[in-house]
Write a protein that holds these residues in place. Sequence first.
Motif, mmCIF file in Angstrom:
data_model
loop_
_atom_site.group_PDB
_atom_site.id
_atom_site.type_symbol
_atom_site.label_atom_id
_atom_site.label_comp_id
_atom_site.label_asym_id
_atom_site.label_seq_id
_atom_site.Cartn_x
_atom_site.Cartn_y
_atom_site.Cartn_z
ATOM 1 N N ASN A 47 -25.616 -29.424 89.926
ATOM 2 C CA ASN A 47 -25.289 -30.784 89.499
ATOM 3 C C ASN A 47 -26.519 -31.525 88.988
ATOM 4 N N ARG A 48 -27.661 -31.314 89.667
ATOM 5 C CA ARG A 48 -28.889 -31.984 89.215
ATOM 6 C C ARG A 48 -29.309 -31.474 87.839
ATOM 7 N N ILE A 49 -29.129 -30.170 87.594
ATOM 8 C CA ILE A 49 -29.462 -29.618 86.278
ATOM 9 C C ILE A 49 -28.493 -30.144 85.225
ATOM 10 N N TRP A 50 -27.213 -30.272 85.587
ATOM 11 C CA TRP A 50 -26.193 -30.743 84.632
ATOM 12 C C TRP A 50 -26.476 -32.183 84.192
ATOM 13 N N GLU A 51 -27.063 -32.965 85.107
ATOM 14 C CA GLU A 51 -27.390 -34.347 84.762
ATOM 15 C C GLU A 51 -28.442 -34.432 83.655
ATOM 16 N N GLN A 52 -29.270 -33.382 83.533
ATOM 17 C CA GLN A 52 -30.243 -33.334 82.442
ATOM 18 C C GLN A 52 -29.560 -32.671 81.242
ATOM 19 N N LYS A 53 -29.128 -33.468 80.297
ATOM 20 C CA LYS A 53 -28.254 -32.999 79.221
ATOM 21 C C LYS A 53 -28.842 -31.840 78.430
ATOM 22 N N LYS A 54 -30.172 -31.762 78.316
ATOM 23 C CA LYS A 54 -30.774 -30.710 77.501
ATOM 24 C C LYS A 54 -30.587 -29.321 78.108
ATOM 25 N N TYR A 55 -30.234 -29.257 79.405
ATOM 26 C CA TYR A 55 -30.068 -27.960 80.063
ATOM 27 C C TYR A 55 -28.603 -27.560 80.210
ATOM 28 N N ARG A 56 -27.696 -28.346 79.670
ATOM 29 C CA ARG A 56 -26.281 -28.027 79.839
ATOM 30 C C ARG A 56 -25.897 -26.735 79.112
ATOM 31 N N GLY A 57 -26.545 -26.469 77.989
ATOM 32 C CA GLY A 57 -26.261 -25.237 77.242
ATOM 33 C C GLY A 57 -26.581 -23.987 78.039
ATOM 34 N N PRO A 58 -27.827 -23.836 78.536
ATOM 35 C CA PRO A 58 -28.143 -22.658 79.360
ATOM 36 C C PRO A 58 -27.269 -22.542 80.596
ATOM 37 N N LEU A 59 -26.921 -23.709 81.203
ATOM 38 C CA LEU A 59 -26.079 -23.673 82.396
ATOM 39 C C LEU A 59 -24.687 -23.141 82.058
ATOM 40 N N MET A 60 -24.136 -23.553 80.914
ATOM 41 C CA MET A 60 -22.830 -23.058 80.485
ATOM 42 C C MET A 60 -22.876 -21.565 80.178
ATOM 43 N N LEU A 61 -23.995 -21.101 79.610
ATOM 44 C CA LEU A 61 -24.137 -19.662 79.326
ATOM 45 C C LEU A 61 -24.137 -18.849 80.616
ATOM 46 N N LEU A 62 -24.799 -19.367 81.664
ATOM 47 C CA LEU A 62 -24.810 -18.666 82.950
ATOM 48 C C LEU A 62 -23.401 -18.566 83.523
ATOM 49 N N ARG A 63 -22.676 -19.648 83.448
ATOM 50 C CA ARG A 63 -21.302 -19.638 83.968
ATOM 51 C C ARG A 63 -20.416 -18.691 83.155
ATOM 52 N N LEU A 64 -20.613 -18.702 81.849
ATOM 53 C CA LEU A 64 -19.829 -17.815 80.989
ATOM 54 C C LEU A 64 -20.161 -16.353 81.275
ATOM 55 N N ALA A 65 -21.433 -16.068 81.542
ATOM 56 C CA ALA A 65 -21.843 -14.691 81.835
ATOM 57 C C ALA A 65 -21.131 -14.163 83.077
ATOM 58 N N ARG A 66 -20.980 -15.003 84.091
ATOM 59 C CA ARG A 66 -20.271 -14.573 85.305
ATOM 60 C C ARG A 66 -18.812 -14.248 84.993
ATOM 61 N N ILE A 67 -18.183 -15.083 84.180
ATOM 62 C CA ILE A 67 -16.780 -14.848 83.819
ATOM 63 C C ILE A 67 -16.636 -13.548 83.032
ATOM 64 N N VAL A 68 -17.576 -13.308 82.114
ATOM 65 C CA VAL A 68 -17.535 -12.078 81.307
ATOM 66 C C VAL A 68 -17.670 -10.847 82.197
ATOM 67 N N ILE A 69 -18.579 -10.900 83.178
ATOM 68 C CA ILE A 69 -18.750 -9.766 84.099
ATOM 69 C C ILE A 69 -17.465 -9.535 84.893
ATOM 70 N N ALA A 70 -16.837 -10.610 85.346
ATOM 71 C CA ALA A 70 -15.587 -10.483 86.103
ATOM 72 C C ALA A 70 -14.487 -9.861 85.240
ATOM 73 N N ILE A 71 -14.385 -10.293 83.985
ATOM 74 C CA ILE A 71 -13.368 -9.731 83.076
ATOM 75 C C ILE A 71 -13.656 -8.257 82.805
ATOM 76 N N PHE A 72 -14.921 -7.918 82.613
ATOM 77 C CA PHE A 72 -15.283 -6.516 82.376
ATOM 78 C C PHE A 72 -14.885 -5.638 83.566
ATOM 79 N N LEU A 73 -15.162 -6.099 84.781
ATOM 80 C CA LEU A 73 -14.805 -5.318 85.971
ATOM 81 C C LEU A 73 -13.290 -5.207 86.120
#
Length: 746
Positions: free
Chosen positions: A485-511
């Motif tokens: 949440n603290r990272i999300w409050e810094q708008k410039k880091y929202r992109g990398p944070l979304m990529l991390l979340r997307l990566a987890r979803i992709v790994i789950a779909i692959f498995l």
Amino acid sequence: MIHLAPLIKDLALILIAAAVTTLIFKRLRQPLVLGYIVAGLLVGQHVSLVPTVTDEKNIHVWSEIGVIFLLFSLGLEFSFKKLIKVGGAASISALVEVVFMLALGYLLGQIMGWSPMDSIFLGGIISISSTTIIIRAFEELGVKGLKFAGLVFGILVVEDLVAIVLLVLLSTLAVSRQFEGGAMLISVVKLVFFLIAWFVTGIFFIPTLLRMTKKIMNEETLLVTSVGLCLLMVVLATQVGFSPALGAFIMGSILAETTQAEKIEHLVKPVKELFGAVFFISVGMLINPAMLVKYAVPVLIITVVTLIGKTLSTGIGALLSGQPLKTSVQAGMSLAQIGEFSFIIAQLGLTLNVTSEFLYPVAVAVSAVTTFTTPYMIKLSGPVYEKLAELMPHRWKTAINRYSAAAQTISVVSDWKILLRSYFTNVIIYTVVILAIILLSSYYLLPMSGVYNWGRAMSAVLTFLLLMPFLWALGFRNIASAASNRIWEQKKYRGPLMLLRLARIVIAIFLLGFFIDRFYSYSVALAVTAIMIVLIFVFRHKIGDFYTTIEERFFSNFNARETKVGNISKSVLAPWDAHLAVSEIKPLSPVAGSTLEDLQLRENYGINIALINRSGIKMYAPDKYARLFPGDVVTAIGTDEQLQKFNHYLEPAHAAIAVPVNDGDPIALKQFLVTAQSPLEGKTIREAGIRERTSGIVLGIERKGQRLLNPASLTVLQAGDIVWIAGSGGRLHAWLKEINSKPNLL
């Protein structure tokens, strides 16, 4: 005439021989392990002074059982929590030592003209110290409560785990007969996979089983159950290509997390000692005295290299990890020997027929000599440090003290570090769990369904139901929410944070796709995967609730033992050789009823009382008017010598013992550096409000190489000061983080 099996005759012979030799060694105050080895030498085929064993194959089987119980008991003492609590100092020291000794052993073997395989195994043999010998030596010398002993025990815990990995790697190397990086990497990945799978499964089911059957399980059934679980894991480890010793160690480590761990350890101890004795006797039976005479020079060289190499490598590793010079020297000289793991590694080489016959007796001879020298090395460690400190230039000692303080100074952990560590742990653990369920289903459940489509469909549905909570946890669970949440409050880091979340979803779909592909064709797998993703998303809240139940059960089992016995933090004030000791005030103690002002403990003994715990009511940094009563659990801070005198004062006939206390906020020792920009610079200790804000006391200040012990409250803090505080662990950590992150607060 009644026929008696040769095995019974041989057992009678070796146990009687062991009884006689161990009584002699006990009288001589020498380790019993050496007595067992001598007994094996006497009853072996190479010595004809006494009757010899007729059927060595049966004894060899019994010795394998001995290895299993030795490793099982070692696992019971290990506990994965111990490894987590060991910290960086012991881990760095152990890894530096093992890597150094592996390289040194290989180089030494090559210099002596040995084969590459003999040289590699020699490195493994001399890289692992003996837990059994060190513990016995510490007990006999009465140094288990001293500060350096804690570091040594931590190093031994890490070494035990490294030794297990070494067994796997050496087995792989022995099979391939050459160093193949790919094969080694596959072995390590395979080991990590099965360790995580077995540990997670074991912690979830086994403590629950023991808890449910506790009322109907007496000592006999608990022993039978524990040994049965141990041998079951041995079989499983062997079937997937690992050594039996690894399986025994893993099951011991799992049972070490249960509330029955101490009882199981007590019940298994006689079994371990019996079969362990047979193992060490079998070690002695393989020794050929003629071989030892022939290789006397290599034995002497390896012994000297082991003593010097392990002392230097451990000492250097401890210094690099931020330990003071005295602790580093004492730890290094305490670990200068080899023992039971060295025998197991040497026996592995013989069993796989990849090492020469002389290596085994050479390893045993080196172990015997270094075992004899261990008590003397520990005794000499203090004088050696004094001499070294006397000869060392002052600027070197100052630099070591500065480095030690800087290495242990509190640093603020960034939100990104917390988040990435949590993401990495989450992905690894749940990927392993998901793959384990898929593989078990495809290898065991799917074949049972036969050729019928409905059977295949039922198997797939059942497997999917098992996978759903873990797929949800991998792809959708909120991880490190505060940091995220603290990272999300810094708008410039929202992109990398979304990529991390997307990566987890992709790994789950692959498995998920990998799972469906095991049951159906590629085209069907794509369609079914899409449907299952929709189902997981639609029912994500119910799945999340179910996963929470699973997670709560796991952590309840994992923390059950700690919850039962309590947890006492024993942080170390390394540069000044000060640490925490916990003692209980007995009814007849001379301090009972007295105030701290009357006792003058700081003036008489140089120690500080950091905490008084009175039936759960905790008084941090008590003032001089605080009175000690019978039943109080006090946490004192001082050096080894000061604490020993204080404990003798409390209980003249007994040493201090650690008293289990269920402490949600244990006492802690912390240190920090006052910088020129610090809000504390230029303020007195009283003005800084340290006592009020941390419930703590300032123990000392290191200033320009000088040490100010127990400074007065009017002492002014200056830039460059290293300040040492003891107080409430939670409040102290929060305050240090606050002044580091917001320097303009005060």
